[in-house]
Design an enzyme around this catalytic site. Sequence first.
Site: not given
Length: 322
Positions: A239, A268, A287
């Site tokens: 994370r 993000e 991601h």
Amino acid sequence: MKEKILLTRNIHDFALKELRKKFQVEIHKGKIPISQKILESKIKEVDGLICFPYDKIDKEIMQLAKKLKVISTYSVGYDHIDTQFAKENKIRVGYTPEVLTDATANMAFALLLDVLRRISEGDRIIRKGQWKQIYGAYDYVGLDLHGKTLGIMGLGRIGKILAKRAKAFDMKIIYHNRKQISKTEEKKIGVKYTTFKKLISQSDIISIHVPHTKETNQIFNMKIFRKMKNTAFLINTSRGKVINEKDLAIALKQKIIAGAGLDVFETEPINKNHPFLKLENIVLAPHIGSSTKETRSKMSEITIKNLILGMSGKKPIYSIGY
Ligand code: DGY
């Protein structure tokens, strides 16, 4: 009347088909992530929720959800859900570990290879028409992996598979964990336990595999970067919030550490003015740790299985708390 399920985003068709057999299904079609305001208005009528890592499922949302029985997240991470509050209110929480272990470990290893061998940097050079010289003693040199020490921060499922990959590349592997694994398992995997302090100072590459919690929030910051080797690299597929990004950008710019490979970020998608975008010694990915065709499909399967079990009063296959 069928119970109502809200999905904050679409999932695979085969999974939706299964859901529709049993429930009334609503899929949020607007801007992603769903705004807290829309979520607040919808959650009141909902019996089950399928959400994603960027949806904030906090106490306030759950308090509005008078009928909510299950929250099933399409992710292994569940730091976006107040699982304690869910437990106290007997709301089941399902998540998707195991199915994404290999894909995510492979992503960490891909970032490691990329940043050490400067693949993305070379790609940028070629695309910009800046590839002027070929095959010189000092041109575009990267680093070998064999013999380097990989420090794994958090030796859970993903960390263990990463260790296996690294072993195949003849790397030395040390790890730090809340709890040391058994000596037998350490021997089997080929890893050595060490303190956080030693992991930081001895690793050539550190790969982070801890969840984001109060304890791990910005655990990687300037104080830590200064204790790392100035030849060291940092990889993160866990994370974004476990790193202080402002500090990392400075550490990379001033060569306090050598480079980084990141798949996750504090916010993000990252801002177009983010300082990382001006640096060459960092590889950035949007991601995609679990993003393979096979894995994402399995995640859909587990997400709906968790939901269906929870809706019938049973424990999801993978559940947190209640
Ligand atoms: C997860 O499942 O938590 C991952 O971050 C998604 O790639």
